[in-house]
Design a protein around this motif. Structure first.
Motif, PDB file in Angstrom:
ATOM      1  N   UNK A  16       0.853  -1.197   0.000  1.00  9.96           N
ATOM      2  CA  UNK A  16       0.000   0.000   0.000  1.00  9.96           C
ATOM      3  C   UNK A  16       0.883   1.240   0.000  1.00  9.96           C
ATOM      4  N   UNK A  17       0.321   2.354  -0.429  1.00  8.50           N
ATOM      5  CA  UNK A  17       1.101   3.588  -0.587  1.00  8.50           C
ATOM      6  C   UNK A  17       1.241   4.369   0.718  1.00  8.50           C
ATOM      7  N   UNK A  18       2.462   4.826   0.987  1.00  8.27           N
ATOM      8  CA  UNK A  18       2.680   5.700   2.143  1.00  8.27           C
ATOM      9  C   UNK A  18       1.977   7.041   1.947  1.00  8.27           C
ATOM     10  N   UNK A  19       1.598   7.363   0.695  1.00  8.74           N
ATOM     11  CA  UNK A  19       0.904   8.629   0.420  1.00  8.74           C
ATOM     12  C   UNK A  19      -0.608   8.498   0.624  1.00  8.74           C
ATOM     13  N   UNK A  20      -1.079   7.303   1.006  1.00 11.98           N
ATOM     14  CA  UNK A  20      -2.529   7.125   1.211  1.00 11.98           C
ATOM     15  C   UNK A  20      -2.937   7.750   2.544  1.00 11.98           C
ATOM     16  N   UNK A  21      -4.227   7.683   2.867  1.00 10.83           N
ATOM     17  CA  UNK A  21      -4.726   8.303   4.104  1.00 10.83           C
ATOM     18  C   UNK A  21      -4.563   7.415   5.340  1.00 10.83           C
ATOM     19  N   UNK A  22      -4.267   6.127   5.147  1.00 11.97           N
ATOM     20  CA  UNK A  22      -4.221   5.209   6.292  1.00 11.97           C
ATOM     21  C   UNK A  22      -2.928   5.342   7.085  1.00 11.97           C
TER      22      UNK A  22
ATOM     23  N   UNK B  14       0.309   4.037   8.448  1.00 10.26           N
ATOM     24  CA  UNK B  14       1.134   2.933   7.939  1.00 10.26           C
ATOM     25  C   UNK B  14       1.332   1.799   8.944  1.00 10.26           C
ATOM     26  N   UNK B  15       1.599   2.132  10.205  1.00 10.40           N
ATOM     27  CA  UNK B  15       1.858   1.072  11.195  1.00 10.40           C
ATOM     28  C   UNK B  15       0.611   0.209  11.368  1.00 10.40           C
ATOM     29  N   UNK B  16      -0.535   0.850  11.517  1.00  9.35           N
ATOM     30  CA  UNK B  16      -1.786   0.081  11.671  1.00  9.35           C
ATOM     31  C   UNK B  16      -2.061  -0.781  10.447  1.00  9.35           C
ATOM     32  N   UNK B  17      -1.759  -0.243   9.263  1.00  5.22           N
ATOM     33  CA  UNK B  17      -2.036  -0.984   8.028  1.00  5.22           C
ATOM     34  C   UNK B  17      -1.105  -2.195   7.914  1.00  5.22           C
ATOM     35  N   UNK B  18       0.174  -2.005   8.236  1.00  7.55           N
ATOM     36  CA  UNK B  18       1.122  -3.135   8.198  1.00  7.55           C
ATOM     37  C   UNK B  18       0.668  -4.205   9.184  1.00  7.55           C
ATOM     38  N   UNK B  19       0.275  -3.762  10.382  1.00  4.52           N
ATOM     39  CA  UNK B  19      -0.172  -4.730  11.395  1.00  4.52           C
ATOM     40  C   UNK B  19      -1.425  -5.474  10.945  1.00  4.52           C
ATOM     41  N   UNK B  20      -2.341  -4.769  10.313  1.00  6.40           N
ATOM     42  CA  UNK B  20      -3.586  -5.414   9.852  1.00  6.40           C
ATOM     43  C   UNK B  20      -3.284  -6.464   8.781  1.00  6.40           C
TER      44      UNK B  20
ATOM     45  N   UNK C 286      10.374   6.156   4.058  1.00  4.06           N
ATOM     46  CA  UNK C 286      10.099   4.748   4.391  1.00  4.06           C
ATOM     47  C   UNK C 286      10.810   4.289   5.662  1.00  4.06           C
ATOM     48  N   UNK C 287      11.824   5.042   6.114  1.00  7.32           N
ATOM     49  CA  UNK C 287      12.702   4.568   7.206  1.00  7.32           C
ATOM     50  C   UNK C 287      11.937   4.062   8.444  1.00  7.32           C
ATOM     51  N   UNK C 288      10.924   4.812   8.931  1.00  3.39           N
ATOM     52  CA  UNK C 288      10.270   4.345  10.166  1.00  3.39           C
ATOM     53  C   UNK C 288       9.598   2.971  10.042  1.00  3.39           C
ATOM     54  N   UNK C 289       9.373   2.502   8.835  1.00  2.00           N
ATOM     55  CA  UNK C 289       8.607   1.257   8.644  1.00  2.00           C
ATOM     56  C   UNK C 289       9.455   0.097   8.129  1.00  2.00           C
ATOM     57  N   UNK C 290      10.729   0.373   7.834  1.00  2.70           N
ATOM     58  CA  UNK C 290      11.540  -0.631   7.143  1.00  2.70           C
ATOM     59  C   UNK C 290      11.792  -1.891   7.969  1.00  2.70           C
ATOM     60  N   UNK C 291      11.742  -1.762   9.285  1.00  4.01           N
ATOM     61  CA  UNK C 291      11.946  -2.950  10.129  1.00  4.01           C
ATOM     62  C   UNK C 291      10.709  -3.829  10.161  1.00  4.01           C
ATOM     63  N   UNK C 292       9.573  -3.252   9.750  1.00  2.09           N
ATOM     64  CA  UNK C 292       8.299  -3.978   9.906  1.00  2.09           C
ATOM     65  C   UNK C 292       7.853  -4.709   8.645  1.00  2.09           C
ATOM     66  N   UNK C 293       8.420  -4.337   7.482  1.00  5.06           N
ATOM     67  CA  UNK C 293       7.858  -4.839   6.225  1.00  5.06           C
ATOM     68  C   UNK C 293       8.742  -5.899   5.563  1.00  5.06           C
ATOM     69  N   UNK C 294       8.119  -6.696   4.717  1.00  2.00           N
ATOM     70  CA  UNK C 294       8.853  -7.707   3.941  1.00  2.00           C
ATOM     71  C   UNK C 294       9.272  -7.139   2.583  1.00  2.00           C
ATOM     72  N   UNK C 295       8.550  -6.113   2.112  1.00  2.00           N
ATOM     73  CA  UNK C 295       8.797  -5.572   0.765  1.00  2.00           C
ATOM     74  C   UNK C 295       8.708  -4.048   0.775  1.00  2.00           C
ATOM     75  N   UNK C 296       9.584  -3.412  -0.013  1.00  2.00           N
ATOM     76  CA  UNK C 296       9.442  -1.984  -0.312  1.00  2.00           C
ATOM     77  C   UNK C 296       9.301  -1.878  -1.825  1.00  2.00           C
TER      78      UNK C 296
END
Ligand code: DX5
Ligand code: ZN
Length: 224
Positions: free
Chosen positions: A87-93, A95-101, A122-132
């Motif tokens: 999903x896009x970091x430019x969206x309204x959601x 990011x942390x909640x969306x990754x967790x969901x 993207x830095x704050x989320x890079x530890x949480x995701x499998x893909x960028x």
């Protein structure tokens, strides 16, 4: 490296046959572009279409959400068959909640950067995701020209992963063909979304093999 075919450019009236053919030809993933007419001007397909395609293939489902509120739909896309939801970091959601969901629903999660968004976002989320996923065109339509400036963004994300020992994969989407694929592979991309170039080929297997040969060559150069 893995190739993810963007079905936006496929013959959508024959998706089952097209998908089966690509699966036999050694494709790794299907890239499913969801557009809502709000986050991007175009409208494509949603959960029922994904569920229907998922029924006729064993391919890994790579779902790219170009929608205003990905958090609202993340779980539904996983239930419909998504193995990876980006999903896009430019969206309204959030990011942390969306990754967790996405993770809670049982799929891999990825964040997407539009061409104008800096890699540092993207830095704050890079530890949480499998893909960028680095967009190498403006999201919305297939068949656009590759934005060469994005090569630096891929390199920056690759270097960050090396320095911080993170294991996210870098995916690229937009304008990938036999000319641009070697450049993004060299920069550190591992998942290549290919749309119009692949569906233009009389022999898609040969086109994929040519790109894979390039990846093997780079690998051999690196470890020689
Ligand atoms: C664009 C989509 C892409 C598109 C890529 O918004 O996210 O997946 O289908 O198509 P090509 O490979 O034709 O640029
Ligand atoms: Zn896409």
């Amino acid at each position: 490296m893995q190739i993810s075919a963007s079905i936006l450019s496929a013959d959508v009236a024959n998706l089952a046959a097209v998908t089966a053919g690509l699966e036999r030809s050694g494709l790794d993933m299907l890239h499913f572009d969801v557009m809502d007419g709000q986050f991007v001007p175009n409208i494509t397909f949603g959960m029922p279409v994904l569920a229907a395609i998922d029924q006729c293939t064993n391919l890994f489902m790579d779902v790219h959400l170009m929608i205003k509120d990905p958090l609202r739909y993340a779980e539904q896309f996983v239930k419909a068959g998504a193995d990876l939801v980006t999903f896009h970091l430019e969206s309204d959601s959030d990011p942390v909640q969306t990754i967790e969901a996405i993770h809670k629903a049982g799929a891999k999660a990825g964040i997407v950067l539009k061409p104008g968004t800096s890699w540092e976002t993207a830095i704050p989320y890079l530890e949480m995701v499998e893909v960028v996923l680095v967009m190498t065109v403006e999201p919305g339509f297939g068949g656009q020209s590759f934005l060469w400036d994005m090569v630096k963004k891929i390199e920056a994300l690759r270097n960050y992963a090396l320095v911080h020992q993170l294991d996210y994969q870098i995916e690229v989407d937009g304008g990938i063909n036999a000319e641009t694929a070697p450049r993004v592979l060299r920069a550190g991309a591992e998942i290549l979304v290919i749309g119009s170039y692949l569906f233009r080929q009389a022999d898609p297997r040969a086109a994929m093999d040519e790109i894979r040969a390039e990846a093997i060559k780079l690998h051999d150069e690196t470890y020689a």
